[in-house]
Design an enzyme around this catalytic site. Structure first.
Site, PDB file in Angstrom:
ATOM      1  N   GLU A  67     -19.494  -8.354   7.405  1.00  0.00           N
ATOM      2  CA  GLU A  67     -19.044  -7.878   6.251  1.00  0.00           C
ATOM      3  C   GLU A  67     -20.855  -7.427   5.157  1.00  0.00           C
ATOM      4  OE1 GLU A  67     -17.557  -8.910   1.822  1.00  0.00           O
ATOM      5  OE2 GLU A  67     -18.289  -9.911   2.805  1.00  0.00           O
TER       6      GLU A  67
ATOM      7  N   ASP B 205     -19.851 -13.596   6.007  1.00  0.00           N
ATOM      8  CA  ASP B 205     -19.727 -13.211   4.671  1.00  0.00           C
ATOM      9  C   ASP B 205     -20.896 -12.330   4.024  1.00  0.00           C
ATOM     10  OD1 ASP B 205     -17.291 -13.182   2.520  1.00  0.00           O
ATOM     11  OD2 ASP B 205     -18.793 -14.759   1.721  1.00  0.00           O
TER      12      ASP B 205
HETATM   13  C1  NOJ Z   1     -16.611 -11.381   0.173  1.00  0.00           C
HETATM   14  C2  NOJ Z   1     -15.449 -11.936   0.573  1.00  0.00           C
HETATM   15  O1  NOJ Z   1     -14.949 -11.442   1.760  1.00  0.00           O
HETATM   16  C3  NOJ Z   1     -14.799 -12.845  -0.662  1.00  0.00           C
HETATM   17  O2  NOJ Z   1     -13.512 -12.945  -0.465  1.00  0.00           O
HETATM   18  C4  NOJ Z   1     -15.826 -13.217  -1.302  1.00  0.00           C
HETATM   19  O3  NOJ Z   1     -15.336 -13.857  -2.522  1.00  0.00           O
HETATM   20  C5  NOJ Z   1     -17.201 -13.327  -1.277  1.00  0.00           C
HETATM   21  N1  NOJ Z   1     -17.692 -12.614   0.137  1.00  0.00           N
HETATM   22  C6  NOJ Z   1     -17.569 -14.083  -2.267  1.00  0.00           C
HETATM   23  O4  NOJ Z   1     -17.882 -15.011  -0.801  1.00  0.00           O
END
Ligand code: NOJ
Length: 534
Positions: free
Chosen positions: A268, A209
């Protein structure tokens, strides 16, 4: 031995199709209106039948759920809402029995404010070691009453919150998600231990993440502009995509490689474009990075071709493949993004054939195989997304793509929860009676039937995905305006008509699979076909 009956595992992740389960909304096993791990385990057969290779589970860790579990209070335990560690082990065992790998979400940029380290930091004096695990700074202004710099939270408002002794702490997301200080050795050691904890339990990898966020520019310089969230995925910011993050992934890669079975990391990473994203998949770093440029491209042949070209070229520079994705729990579902209604569904059908014909790996977000649209009319009081709450409705709410899955029956909760359970945590549209898994399994023309056929063909056809001798081969073919056309060796051509007029194609052999009925060589609007000849 994997599900293809092959003993030697070779770079499975280069061509894998991975299904994202959002546990809160996938399947409710214990009847409380919220999805959980036991519910997901009971539904894994759907994924095996669909024909995917692996599952990515969004967070199920202990959490106050300020951001649906992306605010982790204990990285080594399951939140009671989702079950127990035993339930996780059972899910993992069942997935492996079905030949599905399992990837878990790792949230290293920030913890929850309820994490014991943050609680300790608040109870410790300014400048102390416990505070140094996070990013605490004195404020600006005469009495330190102004935030330390001009950084904005991705969810809106300042990225800083002041604590009673006058210090401010950084949170690039909600105030309940304090950012870790990745210059702190203890933070680095702790995350290596967390990786080992889940690897030892048998997971096949991690979705990382905010993989672009952990390292901030030295001195935390001002950005100089407001509306900074507009720059995410487009421009450069001192708190995202700093070169220092790559050093972390080089360490993690060594750790992953020290385990048998090709455990992977997927980034991500929202960066300014394909060139920057590709850096995350350098040979000594992560295995995959979501291709958000593809996800953001409009439904246009020229745009699709440009973005595919740019992404293939950028990842090829690192000897890597590209990781295609159309939807996830943070963006509007692509049926709606591509125009909604019948046109949106038609385009989504064509888009999955486009995506699955491209060289590389791909992600499928739960419910896209049913053609679920974004739920746009959720009542405000049902919405829970902190992005919507913090921006007072100024930013879109992500709740509309997180509505629970419709499995069966004619009325909500459509088999999501057992009979007699309280209403699901987000209301489900009555019209989804037409879209349940049960209904679509009985309909050979359904979106689900198309996904199943496409995934089956992708598995067996030597030009596609797994099994291809050289999955990087793609040859662009001359095509009329509005059409994307490419060949994959051996023996496959993919044509996609993104325009609103039918086009007549040169002969590409027999249609192997079409997103809508085709007659002869005429490709109808918003339709994709896989043909048997290059
Ligand atoms: C990316 C995640 O996919 C999202 O859902 C989240 O709000 C943010 N990162 C913060 O962790």
């Amino acid at each position: 031995m994997d599900r293809h009956g092959t003993a030697a595992v070779t770079a499975w992740w280069r061509s894998a199709v991975i299904y994202q389960v959002y546990p809160r909304s996938f399947a409710d096993g214990n009847g409380d209106g919220t999805g959980d791990l036991a519910g997901a385990t009971a539904r894994l057969g759907h994924l095996a039948d669909l024909g995917v290779d692996a599952v990515w589970l969004s967070p199920f860790y202990r959490s106050p759920m300020v951001d649906s579990g992306y605010d982790v209070a204990d990285y080594r335990d399951v939140d009671p809402r989702f079950g127990t560690l035993d339930d996780f082990d059972a899910l993992l065992a069942e997935a492996h029995r079905l030949g599905l790998r399992v990837i878990v979400d790792l949230v290293p940029n920030h913890s929850s404010s309820a994490h014991p380290w943050f609680v300790e930091a608040l109870a410790s004096p300014r400048g102390s070691a416990p505070r140094d695990r996070y990013v605490f700074r004195p404020g600006r202004g005469r009495d330190g009453e102004l935030p330390p710099n001009d950084w904005e939270s991705v969810f809106g408002g300042a990225a800083w919150t002041r604590v009673p002794d006058g210090d401010w702490y950084l949170h690039l997301f909600d105030a309940g998600q304090p950012d870790f200080n990745w210059n702190d050795g203890e933070v680095r050691a702790e995350f290596e231990a967390i990786l080992r904890f889940w690897l030892d339990r048998g997971v096949d990898g991690f979705r990382i993440d905010v993989a672009h966020g952990m390292v901030k520019a030295d001195g935390l310089p001002d950005v100089g502009v407001t509306g900074q969230s507009e720059l995410i995925g487009r421009g450069r910011l001192p708190y995202f995509d700093q070169d220092g993050v790559h050093e972390i992934y080089r360490e993690w890669r060594k750790l992953l490689d020290s385990y048998p079975g090709e455990r992977i990391g997927v980034a991500e990473a929202w960066t300014s474009g394909p060139e920057r994203t590709a850096r995350y998949v350098a040979p000594d770093e992560l295995h995959q990075a979501f291709n958000f440029d593809f996800l953001q491209a409009p439904w246009s042949a020229a745009a699709m071709r440009d973005v595919i070209d740019a992404c293939l070229a950028a990842s090829a520079r690192y000897g890597a493949t590209t990781t295609w994705v159309l939807s996830n729990h943070d963006v509007q579902r692509h049926v709606t993004r591509y125009g909604g209604g019948a046109a949106g569904v038609r385009r989504a059908r064509a888009a999955i054939l486009l995506m699955l014909a491209l060289p590389g790996s791909a992600y499928v977000y739960q419910g896209e195989e049913l053609g679920l649209p974004e739920v746009l009319d959720l009542p405000d009081e049902a919405r829970q997304d902190p992005q919507w709450i913090r921006s007072a409705g100024g930013q879109p709410s992500r709740d509309g793509c997180r509505v629970p899955m419709p499995w069966s029956g004619d009325a909500p909760p459509f088999g999501f929860s057992p009979p007699g359970s309280p209403a699901p945590w987000l209301p489900m549209p009555a019209s989804w009676a037409q879209l349940t898994v049960e209904r679509q399994l009985a309909d050979p023309a359904s979106m689900l039937a198309l996904y199943r056929r496409a995934l089956r063909l992708r598995r067996t056809h030597p030009a596609l995905g797994a099994g291809a001798p050289d999955p990087a081969v793609l040859t662009w073919l001359d095509a009329p305006d509005g059409v994307v056309a490419f060949g994959r060796r051996p023996g496959l051509t993919c044509t996609v008509n993104c325009s609103s007029t039918p086009v007549t194609l040169p002969g590409y052999g027999e249609p192997l699979l079409a997103s809508a009925p085709v007659a002869g060589r005429v490709l109808p609007p918003d339709t994709a076909v896989w043909w048997s000849a290059p």
